[in-house]
Design a protein around this motif. Sequence first.
Motif, short mmCIF file in Angstrom:
data_model
loop_
_atom_site.label_atom_id
_atom_site.label_comp_id
_atom_site.label_asym_id
_atom_site.label_seq_id
_atom_site.Cartn_x
_atom_site.Cartn_y
_atom_site.Cartn_z
N LEU A 194 1.67 -0.94 5.72
CA LEU A 194 2.53 -0.44 4.65
C LEU A 194 3.97 -0.53 5.14
O LEU A 194 4.37 0.20 6.05
N LEU A 242 5.28 5.27 0.67
CA LEU A 242 3.87 5.17 1.09
C LEU A 242 2.95 5.05 -0.12
O LEU A 242 2.03 4.22 -0.13
N GLN A 249 3.47 1.57 -1.69
CA GLN A 249 2.91 0.50 -0.89
C GLN A 249 1.38 0.54 -0.86
O GLN A 249 0.72 -0.50 -0.87
N ALA A 250 0.81 1.74 -0.80
CA ALA A 250 -0.65 1.88 -0.76
C ALA A 250 -1.28 1.34 -2.04
O ALA A 250 -2.39 0.79 -2.02
N GLU A 251 -0.57 1.48 -3.16
CA GLU A 251 -1.08 0.97 -4.44
C GLU A 251 -1.19 -0.55 -4.44
O GLU A 251 -1.98 -1.14 -5.16
N ALA A 291 -1.89 -2.30 -1.67
CA ALA A 291 -2.78 -2.72 -0.59
C ALA A 291 -4.01 -3.42 -1.16
O ALA A 291 -4.70 -2.89 -2.03
N LYS A 345 -8.44 0.48 2.72
CA LYS A 345 -8.50 1.92 2.56
C LYS A 345 -7.89 2.66 3.74
O LYS A 345 -7.79 3.88 3.74
N ARG A 346 -7.51 1.90 4.80
CA ARG A 346 -6.86 2.49 5.96
C ARG A 346 -5.62 1.66 6.27
O ARG A 346 -5.56 0.46 5.97
N TYR A 347 -4.62 2.33 6.88
CA TYR A 347 -3.29 1.71 6.93
C TYR A 347 -2.60 1.88 8.28
O TYR A 347 -2.91 2.78 9.07
N MET A 406 -4.24 6.94 7.69
CA MET A 406 -3.26 6.20 8.48
C MET A 406 -3.76 6.11 9.93
O MET A 406 -4.01 7.13 10.56
#
Length: 308
Positions: free
Chosen positions: A25, A67, A70-72, A74, A78-80, A110
Amino acid sequence: MQLHQHVNMFSADLQRRYGEKIHKLTLHGGFSCPNRDGTVGRGGCTFCNVASFSDETMQYQSIAEQLVQQAEKADRAKRYLAYFQAYTSTYAEICLLRDMYQQALSLANMVGICVGTRPDCVSETVLDLLSGYCEQGYEVWLELGLQSANDKTLKRINRGHDFACYQATAIAARQRGIKVCTHLIVGLPGENAQDNLETMARVVDTGTDGVKLHPLHIVTGSIMGKAWLAGRLSALELDEYVQIAGEMIRHTPTEIIYHRISATARQPTLLAPLWCEYRWDAMNAIANYLIAKGNQGSALGQILIPHT
Protein backbone atom coordinates in the motif's frame (compact mmCIF):
# COMPACT_ATOMS: atom_id res chain seq x y z
CA MET A 1 5.63 -15.30 -18.60
CA GLN A 2 6.69 -16.68 -15.19
CA LEU A 3 9.39 -14.15 -14.38
CA HIS A 4 9.94 -15.60 -10.90
CA GLN A 5 11.34 -18.75 -12.51
CA HIS A 6 14.33 -16.69 -13.68
CA VAL A 7 14.61 -13.98 -11.01
CA ASN A 8 14.04 -14.08 -7.25
CA MET A 9 11.13 -11.61 -7.33
CA PHE A 10 9.66 -9.96 -4.22
CA SER A 11 6.04 -10.86 -4.96
CA ALA A 12 6.88 -14.56 -5.31
CA ASP A 13 9.09 -14.43 -2.21
CA LEU A 14 6.24 -12.95 -0.15
CA GLN A 15 3.78 -15.51 -1.51
CA ARG A 16 6.16 -18.31 -0.56
CA ARG A 17 6.83 -17.01 2.95
CA TYR A 18 3.29 -15.92 3.87
CA GLY A 19 1.34 -18.48 1.90
CA GLU A 20 -0.78 -15.80 0.23
CA LYS A 21 -0.53 -12.63 -1.82
CA ILE A 22 0.84 -9.59 0.02
CA HIS A 23 0.06 -6.18 -1.49
CA LYS A 24 2.09 -3.00 -1.00
CA LEU A 25 0.00 0.00 0.00
CA THR A 26 1.79 3.12 -1.25
CA LEU A 27 1.64 6.04 1.20
CA HIS A 28 2.68 9.70 0.99
CA GLY A 29 3.81 11.20 4.28
CA GLY A 30 4.24 14.74 2.96
CA PHE A 31 7.96 14.56 3.58
CA SER A 32 10.50 16.93 2.04
CA CYS A 33 14.08 16.21 0.96
CA PRO A 34 17.35 17.67 2.27
CA ASN A 35 18.55 17.93 -1.31
CA ARG A 36 15.71 20.34 -2.03
CA ASP A 37 15.31 22.45 1.09
CA GLY A 38 18.94 23.58 1.30
CA THR A 39 20.13 21.24 4.05
CA VAL A 40 22.26 19.26 1.57
CA GLY A 41 21.48 21.14 -1.62
CA ARG A 42 18.78 22.76 -3.72
CA GLY A 43 17.01 21.62 -6.84
CA GLY A 44 17.17 17.95 -5.95
CA CYS A 45 18.77 15.15 -7.95
CA THR A 46 18.98 16.00 -11.63
CA PHE A 47 16.63 13.13 -12.59
CA CYS A 48 13.97 13.79 -9.96
CA ASN A 49 10.35 14.76 -10.24
CA VAL A 50 8.42 12.78 -7.61
CA ALA A 51 5.15 13.37 -9.49
CA SER A 52 6.40 10.92 -12.12
CA PHE A 53 5.87 7.97 -9.74
CA SER A 54 3.77 9.29 -6.86
CA ASP A 55 0.33 10.86 -6.58
CA GLU A 56 1.15 14.20 -4.96
CA THR A 57 -2.49 14.76 -3.93
CA MET A 58 -2.18 11.88 -1.46
CA GLN A 59 -0.12 14.00 0.95
CA TYR A 60 -3.24 16.02 1.81
CA GLN A 61 -4.96 12.91 3.15
CA SER A 62 -4.30 11.32 6.51
CA ILE A 63 -2.38 8.05 6.65
CA ALA A 64 -5.61 6.32 7.71
CA GLU A 65 -7.49 7.73 4.70
CA GLN A 66 -4.70 6.69 2.33
CA LEU A 67 -4.66 3.17 3.77
CA VAL A 68 -8.39 2.70 3.21
CA GLN A 69 -8.15 4.07 -0.33
CA GLN A 70 -5.14 1.93 -1.22
CA ALA A 71 -6.57 -1.24 0.36
CA GLU A 72 -9.67 -0.88 -1.82
CA LYS A 73 -7.41 -1.06 -4.89
CA ALA A 74 -5.50 -4.12 -3.68
CA ASP A 75 -5.89 -6.94 -6.19
CA ARG A 76 -7.23 -10.00 -4.33
CA ALA A 77 -4.85 -9.38 -1.41
CA LYS A 78 -5.98 -9.54 2.20
CA ARG A 79 -2.64 -8.75 3.87
CA TYR A 80 -0.44 -5.74 3.26
CA LEU A 81 2.90 -3.95 3.50
CA ALA A 82 2.81 -0.20 4.16
CA TYR A 83 5.15 1.58 1.74
CA PHE A 84 6.24 5.15 2.44
CA GLN A 85 7.55 6.03 -1.01
CA ALA A 86 7.61 9.74 -1.87
CA TYR A 87 10.63 11.94 -1.18
CA THR A 88 12.66 11.10 1.95
CA SER A 89 10.43 9.16 4.33
CA THR A 90 12.79 9.35 7.32
CA TYR A 91 13.29 13.11 7.02
CA ALA A 92 11.26 14.38 9.98
CA GLU A 93 11.31 14.54 13.77
CA ILE A 94 11.31 11.07 15.30
CA CYS A 95 7.99 11.69 17.08
CA LEU A 96 6.31 12.43 13.73
CA LEU A 97 7.88 9.38 12.10
CA ARG A 98 6.78 7.16 14.98
CA ASP A 99 3.21 8.47 14.72
CA MET A 100 3.02 7.95 10.94
CA TYR A 101 4.59 4.51 10.96
CA GLN A 102 2.39 3.40 13.83
CA GLN A 103 -0.74 4.61 12.05
CA ALA A 104 0.25 2.50 9.06
CA LEU A 105 1.00 -0.59 11.13
CA SER A 106 -2.25 -0.27 13.07
CA LEU A 107 -4.27 -1.40 10.04
CA ALA A 108 -5.54 -4.94 10.43
CA ASN A 109 -3.68 -7.50 8.33
CA MET A 110 -0.55 -5.30 7.99
CA VAL A 111 2.53 -7.55 7.94
CA GLY A 112 5.18 -4.85 7.81
CA ILE A 113 6.53 -1.57 6.54
CA CYS A 114 8.80 -0.36 3.74
CA VAL A 115 10.43 3.04 4.08
CA GLY A 116 12.01 4.80 1.10
CA THR A 117 14.79 7.24 1.95
CA ARG A 118 18.31 8.51 1.35
CA PRO A 119 21.42 6.97 2.96
CA ASP A 120 22.29 10.30 4.59
CA CYS A 121 18.90 10.64 6.30
CA VAL A 122 18.91 7.52 8.48
CA SER A 123 19.94 8.39 12.02
CA GLU A 124 20.65 5.99 14.86
CA THR A 125 17.27 7.01 16.31
CA VAL A 126 15.49 6.06 13.07
CA LEU A 127 17.29 2.72 13.00
CA ASP A 128 16.27 2.09 16.61
CA LEU A 129 12.65 2.87 15.73
CA LEU A 130 12.62 0.52 12.73
CA SER A 131 14.46 -2.27 14.54
CA GLY A 132 11.78 -2.04 17.25
CA TYR A 133 9.19 -3.03 14.65
CA CYS A 134 11.41 -5.96 13.66
CA GLU A 135 11.39 -7.07 17.30
CA GLN A 136 7.59 -6.92 17.28
CA GLY A 137 7.57 -9.41 14.40
CA TYR A 138 6.91 -7.02 11.52
CA GLU A 139 8.69 -7.27 8.19
CA VAL A 140 10.75 -4.09 7.84
CA TRP A 141 12.47 -2.89 4.66
CA LEU A 142 14.67 0.20 4.47
CA GLU A 143 14.71 1.20 0.79
CA LEU A 144 17.88 3.19 0.13
CA GLY A 145 18.20 5.32 -2.99
CA LEU A 146 21.78 4.81 -4.13
CA GLN A 147 21.41 4.93 -7.95
CA SER A 148 25.15 4.38 -8.58
CA ALA A 149 28.23 3.34 -6.61
CA ASN A 150 30.37 5.70 -8.69
CA ASP A 151 31.10 8.86 -6.68
CA LYS A 152 31.73 10.86 -9.86
CA THR A 153 28.25 9.94 -11.09
CA LEU A 154 26.69 10.75 -7.73
CA LYS A 155 28.26 14.21 -7.88
CA ARG A 156 27.21 14.66 -11.51
CA ILE A 157 23.55 13.96 -10.72
CA ASN A 158 23.68 16.19 -7.62
CA ARG A 159 22.92 13.31 -5.30
CA GLY A 160 24.43 14.96 -2.23
CA HIS A 161 26.07 11.88 -0.70
CA ASP A 162 28.77 9.40 -1.63
CA PHE A 163 28.97 5.61 -1.78
CA ALA A 164 30.67 5.41 1.62
CA CYS A 165 27.57 7.00 3.16
CA TYR A 166 25.39 4.29 1.60
CA GLN A 167 27.74 1.56 2.84
CA ALA A 168 27.66 2.81 6.42
CA THR A 169 23.86 3.05 6.48
CA ALA A 170 23.26 -0.33 4.80
CA ILE A 171 25.64 -2.11 7.17
CA ALA A 172 24.19 -0.40 10.27
CA ALA A 173 20.62 -1.27 9.25
CA ARG A 174 21.33 -4.91 8.54
CA GLN A 175 23.18 -5.27 11.84
CA ARG A 176 19.88 -4.34 13.52
CA GLY A 177 17.91 -6.91 11.57
CA ILE A 178 16.40 -4.38 9.16
CA LYS A 179 16.24 -5.57 5.56
CA VAL A 180 17.83 -3.27 2.98
CA CYS A 181 16.57 -2.78 -0.58
CA THR A 182 18.97 -0.83 -2.79
CA HIS A 183 17.63 1.34 -5.62
CA LEU A 184 19.80 1.55 -8.76
CA ILE A 185 19.33 3.46 -12.00
CA VAL A 186 20.55 2.21 -15.38
CA GLY A 187 21.29 4.84 -18.04
CA LEU A 188 22.68 7.69 -15.95
CA PRO A 189 24.74 10.21 -17.95
CA GLY A 190 28.37 9.20 -18.32
CA GLU A 191 27.80 5.58 -17.31
CA ASN A 192 27.99 2.42 -19.40
CA ALA A 193 27.28 -1.28 -18.86
CA GLN A 194 30.60 -1.83 -17.09
CA ASP A 195 29.81 0.96 -14.61
CA ASN A 196 26.48 -0.70 -13.85
CA LEU A 197 28.10 -4.08 -13.27
CA GLU A 198 30.69 -2.51 -10.99
CA THR A 199 27.91 -0.83 -9.02
CA MET A 200 26.18 -4.18 -8.61
CA ALA A 201 29.42 -5.83 -7.48
CA ARG A 202 30.03 -3.13 -4.86
CA VAL A 203 26.46 -3.32 -3.58
CA VAL A 204 26.65 -7.11 -3.29
CA ASP A 205 30.01 -6.83 -1.54
CA THR A 206 28.57 -4.33 0.96
CA GLY A 207 25.57 -6.56 1.61
CA THR A 208 21.96 -6.00 0.63
CA ASP A 209 18.77 -8.03 0.90
CA GLY A 210 16.98 -6.59 -2.10
CA VAL A 211 17.45 -4.55 -5.26
CA LYS A 212 15.25 -2.29 -7.36
CA LEU A 213 16.38 -1.60 -10.90
CA HIS A 214 15.06 1.45 -12.75
CA PRO A 215 15.75 2.64 -16.28
CA LEU A 216 16.51 6.35 -16.29
CA HIS A 217 13.26 8.26 -16.79
CA ILE A 218 13.64 11.71 -18.30
CA VAL A 219 10.68 13.63 -16.92
CA THR A 220 9.25 17.12 -16.95
CA GLY A 221 10.20 19.30 -14.03
CA SER A 222 13.67 17.75 -13.70
CA ILE A 223 17.06 19.20 -14.61
CA MET A 224 17.61 16.27 -16.96
CA GLY A 225 14.27 17.00 -18.58
CA LYS A 226 15.48 20.48 -19.50
CA ALA A 227 18.73 19.02 -20.88
CA TRP A 228 16.80 16.50 -23.00
CA LEU A 229 14.50 19.19 -24.41
CA ALA A 230 17.60 21.20 -25.34
CA GLY A 231 19.09 18.19 -27.16
CA ARG A 232 21.94 17.70 -24.68
CA LEU A 233 20.84 14.31 -23.34
CA SER A 234 19.93 11.06 -25.09
CA ALA A 235 17.48 8.42 -23.85
CA LEU A 236 18.14 4.75 -23.15
CA GLU A 237 16.97 2.29 -25.79
CA LEU A 238 14.90 -0.71 -24.66
CA ASP A 239 17.33 -3.34 -25.95
CA GLU A 240 20.20 -1.50 -24.25
CA TYR A 241 18.38 -1.55 -20.92
CA VAL A 242 17.42 -5.21 -21.30
CA GLN A 243 21.02 -6.29 -21.88
CA ILE A 244 22.44 -4.22 -18.98
CA ALA A 245 19.67 -5.16 -16.52
CA GLY A 246 19.90 -8.80 -17.59
CA GLU A 247 23.63 -8.91 -16.91
CA MET A 248 23.21 -7.16 -13.55
CA ILE A 249 20.65 -9.81 -12.58
CA ARG A 250 22.96 -12.60 -13.75
CA HIS A 251 25.70 -11.14 -11.54
CA THR A 252 23.42 -11.07 -8.47
CA PRO A 253 23.44 -13.88 -5.87
CA THR A 254 20.17 -15.80 -5.90
CA GLU A 255 19.33 -15.00 -2.26
CA ILE A 256 19.02 -11.28 -3.07
CA ILE A 257 15.41 -10.37 -3.82
CA TYR A 258 14.50 -8.20 -6.78
CA HIS A 259 11.68 -5.86 -5.78
CA ARG A 260 11.59 -4.46 -9.29
CA ILE A 261 13.47 -4.98 -12.55
CA SER A 262 11.98 -2.04 -14.44
CA ALA A 263 9.70 0.92 -13.81
CA THR A 264 7.14 3.03 -15.62
CA ALA A 265 6.09 6.64 -15.92
CA ARG A 266 3.27 8.24 -17.88
CA GLN A 267 3.01 11.00 -20.43
CA PRO A 268 2.91 13.98 -20.30
CA THR A 269 5.26 13.76 -17.29
CA LEU A 270 7.44 11.23 -19.12
CA LEU A 271 9.54 12.80 -21.86
CA ALA A 272 11.74 9.83 -22.74
CA PRO A 273 12.25 6.97 -23.31
CA LEU A 274 8.64 6.34 -24.31
CA TRP A 275 8.97 2.57 -23.88
CA CYS A 276 8.98 3.27 -20.12
CA GLU A 277 5.27 3.98 -20.40
CA TYR A 278 4.55 0.28 -20.78
CA ARG A 279 5.26 -2.04 -17.86
CA TRP A 280 5.49 -5.44 -19.50
CA ASP A 281 7.65 -4.64 -22.55
CA ALA A 282 10.86 -4.45 -20.53
CA MET A 283 9.90 -7.21 -18.08
CA ASN A 284 9.09 -9.72 -20.82
CA ALA A 285 12.22 -8.77 -22.76
CA ILE A 286 14.39 -9.26 -19.66
CA ALA A 287 12.77 -12.64 -19.00
CA ASN A 288 13.56 -13.70 -22.59
CA TYR A 289 17.14 -12.47 -22.17
CA LEU A 290 17.58 -14.55 -19.02
CA ILE A 291 16.11 -17.63 -20.72
CA ALA A 292 18.73 -17.24 -23.45
CA LYS A 293 21.72 -16.24 -21.31
CA GLY A 294 21.06 -17.72 -17.87
CA ASN A 295 19.03 -16.95 -14.75
CA GLN A 296 19.84 -14.79 -11.73
CA GLY A 297 23.27 -15.64 -10.36
CA SER A 298 24.37 -17.58 -13.44
CA ALA A 299 27.25 -15.18 -14.20
CA LEU A 300 28.66 -15.08 -10.67
CA GLY A 301 32.38 -15.77 -10.66
CA GLN A 302 32.96 -14.22 -14.05
CA ILE A 303 35.77 -11.68 -13.83
CA LEU A 304 34.78 -8.07 -14.30
CA ILE A 305 37.23 -5.92 -16.23
CA PRO A 306 37.97 -2.82 -14.10
CA HIS A 307 36.65 0.34 -15.71
CA THR A 308 39.25 3.07 -16.12
